[in-house]
Design a protein around this motif. Structure first.
Motif, PDB file in Angstrom:
ATOM      1  N   LYS A   5       0.970  -1.273  -0.069  1.00 15.29           N
ATOM      2  CA  LYS A   5      -0.029   0.018  -0.051  1.00 15.29           C
ATOM      3  C   LYS A   5       0.957   0.888   0.063  1.00 15.29           C
ATOM      4  CE  LYS A   5      -3.822  -2.001   2.606  1.00 15.29           C
ATOM      5  NZ  LYS A   5      -3.579  -3.462   2.738  1.00 15.29           N
ATOM      6  N   ILE A  26       4.523   7.313   2.330  1.00 20.03           N
ATOM      7  CA  ILE A  26       4.717   6.064   2.913  1.00 20.03           C
ATOM      8  C   ILE A  26       4.231   4.884   2.272  1.00 20.03           C
ATOM      9  CG2 ILE A  26       3.702   5.098   5.364  1.00 20.03           C
ATOM     10  CD1 ILE A  26       3.336   8.762   4.678  1.00 20.03           C
ATOM     11  N   VAL A  28       3.816   0.960   2.899  1.00 17.44           N
ATOM     12  CA  VAL A  28       3.537  -0.233   3.523  1.00 17.44           C
ATOM     13  C   VAL A  28       3.523  -1.811   2.825  1.00 17.44           C
ATOM     14  CG1 VAL A  28       1.916  -1.427   5.119  1.00 17.44           C
ATOM     15  CG2 VAL A  28       2.037   1.160   5.278  1.00 17.44           C
ATOM     16  N   GLU A  29       4.366  -2.689   3.259  1.00 18.13           N
ATOM     17  CA  GLU A  29       4.546  -3.680   2.629  1.00 18.13           C
ATOM     18  C   GLU A  29       3.937  -5.065   3.667  1.00 18.13           C
ATOM     19  OE1 GLU A  29       7.381  -6.710  -0.116  1.00 18.13           O
ATOM     20  OE2 GLU A  29       8.080  -5.229   1.188  1.00 18.13           O
ATOM     21  N   ASP A  31       2.456  -6.116   6.765  1.00 24.56           N
ATOM     22  CA  ASP A  31       2.129  -5.496   7.881  1.00 24.56           C
ATOM     23  C   ASP A  31       3.031  -4.629   8.468  1.00 24.56           C
ATOM     24  OD1 ASP A  31       3.886  -7.451   8.497  1.00 24.56           O
ATOM     25  OD2 ASP A  31       3.142  -8.105  10.575  1.00 24.56           O
ATOM     26  N   LYS A  32       4.121  -4.286   7.717  1.00 21.33           N
ATOM     27  CA  LYS A  32       5.292  -3.379   8.122  1.00 21.33           C
ATOM     28  C   LYS A  32       5.326  -2.084   7.182  1.00 21.33           C
ATOM     29  CE  LYS A  32       6.746  -6.196  11.184  1.00 21.33           C
ATOM     30  NZ  LYS A  32       7.885  -7.135  11.209  1.00 21.33           N
ATOM     31  N   ILE A  33       5.667  -1.096   7.936  1.00 26.22           N
ATOM     32  CA  ILE A  33       6.022   0.082   7.002  1.00 26.22           C
ATOM     33  C   ILE A  33       7.448  -0.205   6.281  1.00 26.22           C
ATOM     34  CG2 ILE A  33       6.466   2.498   7.455  1.00 26.22           C
ATOM     35  CD1 ILE A  33       4.684   2.455  10.028  1.00 26.22           C
ATOM     36  N   LYS A  34       7.476   0.240   5.298  1.00 24.52           N
ATOM     37  CA  LYS A  34       8.756  -0.153   4.427  1.00 24.52           C
ATOM     38  C   LYS A  34       9.563   1.344   4.131  1.00 24.52           C
ATOM     39  CE  LYS A  34      10.007  -2.187  -0.073  1.00 24.52           C
ATOM     40  NZ  LYS A  34       9.577  -2.988  -1.242  1.00 24.52           N
ATOM     41  N   ILE A 368       5.005   5.793  13.135  1.00 22.93           N
ATOM     42  CA  ILE A 368       5.195   5.460  11.650  1.00 22.93           C
ATOM     43  C   ILE A 368       6.570   5.740  11.376  1.00 22.93           C
ATOM     44  CG2 ILE A 368       4.379   6.153   9.383  1.00 22.93           C
ATOM     45  CD1 ILE A 368       1.769   7.047  10.703  1.00 22.93           C
ATOM     46  N   CYS A 370      10.140   3.254   9.447  1.00 28.44           N
ATOM     47  CA  CYS A 370      10.548   1.866   8.938  1.00 28.44           C
ATOM     48  C   CYS A 370      10.573   0.834   9.852  1.00 28.44           C
ATOM     49  CB  CYS A 370      11.712   1.918   8.043  1.00 28.44           C
ATOM     50  SG  CYS A 370      11.568   3.061   6.621  1.00 28.44           S
ATOM     51  N   ALA A 374       2.299  -1.422  10.791  1.00 30.96           N
ATOM     52  CA  ALA A 374       1.536  -0.475  10.388  1.00 30.96           C
ATOM     53  C   ALA A 374       0.180  -0.416  10.822  1.00 30.96           C
ATOM     54  CB  ALA A 374       1.420  -0.557   8.805  1.00 30.96           C
ATOM     55  N   GLY A 403      -1.481  -3.110   8.957  1.00 28.96           N
ATOM     56  CA  GLY A 403      -1.093  -2.898   7.404  1.00 28.96           C
ATOM     57  C   GLY A 403      -2.767  -3.287   6.668  1.00 28.96           C
TER      58      GLY A 403
END
Length: 425
Positions: A5, A26, A28-29, A31-34, A368, A370, A374, A403
């Motif tokens: 996302k 931002i 998101v891959e 469930d995590k913030i990328k 928020i 890396c 998320a 996420g």
């Protein structure tokens, strides 16, 4: 393929910085913030087929955390009604709905602080197994209270399943703490003093330093934390001397207590929303003995909180939701109260995000950035200029947990979809 996302044109409040970031990107891959940072077309192109949300300047911020709720209570004028009339099974059904109400207004994590029938542990399991939708639950099970203490409110001949387990002496505390942990509790709640809803003076000390030390020891063995209901001055200091991590209420906090909070690196959860009891209670049917005690608490609570804020004590959002007229789903009112008592809007948001996560030892959420999980919300408007926006349910446009989109305001979502054809629901 992993699910990605992308959020563009976001007004970002990341939960840890002292300033917001305009026009943020931002990614998101799963469930995590990328990625978090400035807009970069190359990053978007490299993600290929992603769901893109053009936020058009709306606020993206971490999901909020309420560190003090009671899911077995629903804001009734007399909490005894739910204690007496609701079986644990029925209380669990109500509690699951109350947790969902908090999720829908942007609170992606709740810490329970004493529940009948261990319903919070059951609700947590149902959420984690995907049976129901709800926030993350940091469960307490039953609170530890002395005989006749705050949490032991009924005569012994009347068998009522309340929010507390009665303990007298270190050995009983150890057994009860171990029992809560065995049943799946994430932390141990203790009653260091009396309170508004229980018989007797609310300021009197109850569990001793030695008794609370035992509970802290048992919790720490399993990497768990502790919190203490503490109204009176001596009880606040006793809990801190015992090593309790969070002080709930802290009404008659004195200078020594403030210094102990700082020295122990502990956290204060002032639960200002609980004073709704006074705002609505006299006309709403709250018992007079309860009102008189809360009126007395109010004479000192805000002044002592302001002194703690000026001293640099770490303040954390917790509402005591479920107490009289303090309804689930109205959790963000606490942030308005914190601003009125000396926190900036940014610091109030931090108290409900990064600081709350830190207090609960939840290192993967609360900001928020890396690598974090998320848990995020999209807010129509800027809460840094008007903190009360967070109380308007229709302004909470999207709620993401891990996420995943777990709630959306349908009217606003349809408008966003119309304007942003790359949005995929």
């Amino acid at each position: 393929m992993s699910i990605v996302k992308i959020f563009i044109n976001a007004h970002l409040i990341d939960g840890k910085s002292n300033h917001s970031i305009p026009n943020a990107l931002i990614v998101v891959e799963e469930d995590k913030i990328k990625y978090v940072g400035d807009y970069d077309e190359t990053i978007i192109q490299n993600e290929g087929n992603a769901d893109t949300y053009d936020l058009e300047g709306m606020t993206l911020m971490p999901g909020m955390i309420d560190t003090h709720v009671h899911l077995c209570m629903g804001g009734e004028a007399s909490t005894f009604s739910s204690m007496v009339l609701d079986t644990p099974a029925y209380a669990a059904i109500k509690g699951a709905e109350r947790a969902k109400q908090a999720l829908e207004v942007g609170f992606t994590t709740l810490r329970t602080m004493g529940e009948k029938g261990h319903i919070d542990i059951a609700i947590k399991r149902a959420i984690e197994e995907g049976i129901i939708v709800g926030p993350r639950i940091v469960a307490s099970g039953k609170a530890l209270t002395i005989t006749g203490g705050h949490g032991d409110m009924f005569p012994p001949e009347v068998k009522i399943d309340g929010i507390g387990v009665v303990v007298d002496g270190a050995d009983e505390v150890r057994r009860a703490a171990r029992e809560q942990l065995k049943l799946g509790a994430d932390h141990i709640k203790m009653m260091a003093t009396g309170g508004g809803m229980s018989p007797g003076p609310g300021t009197v000390s109850q569990l001793t330093i030695q008794e609370m030390e035992v509970a802290v020891e048992e919790a720490q063995k399993f990497g768990k934390i502790t919190g203490a209901h503490a109204i009176g001055t001596e009880g606040i200091k006793n809990a801190l001397k015992a090593g309790v991590r969070t002080i709930e209420h802290g009404t008659f906090l004195d200078e020594e207590g403030i210094q102990l909070l700082l020295e122990k690196n502990a956290y204060l959860v002032p639960t200002l929303a609980a004073f709704k009891t006074l705002k609505y209670g006299r006309d709403g049917g709250v018992p007079e003995h309860h009102l008189k005690k809360v009126e007395y608490y109010q004479t000192a609570h805000e002044a002592n909180l302001k002194r703690a804020i000026l001293a640099g004590v770490k303040i954390v959002t917790g509402t005591d939701a479920g107490t009289p007229f303090n309804h689930h789903g109205e959790n963000a009112y606490e942030l308005e109260c914190l601003v009125k008592n000396g926190l900036s809007e940014m610091d109030a948001i931090k108290s409900a995000t990064q600081l709350a996560a830190e207090a609960l030892q939840l290192s993967e959420i609360g900001a928020i950035e890396c690598g974090k999980i998320a848990d995020m919300i999209v807010v129509a408007g800027n809460p840094l200029t008007n903190i009360t926006l967070l109380q308007e349910k229709e302004k909470i446009k999207f709620v993401f947990k891990g996420g995943q989109l777990v709630h959306q305001n349908n009217v606003l979502a349809e408008e966003l979809e119309r304007k942003s054809p790359t949005y995929v629901s």
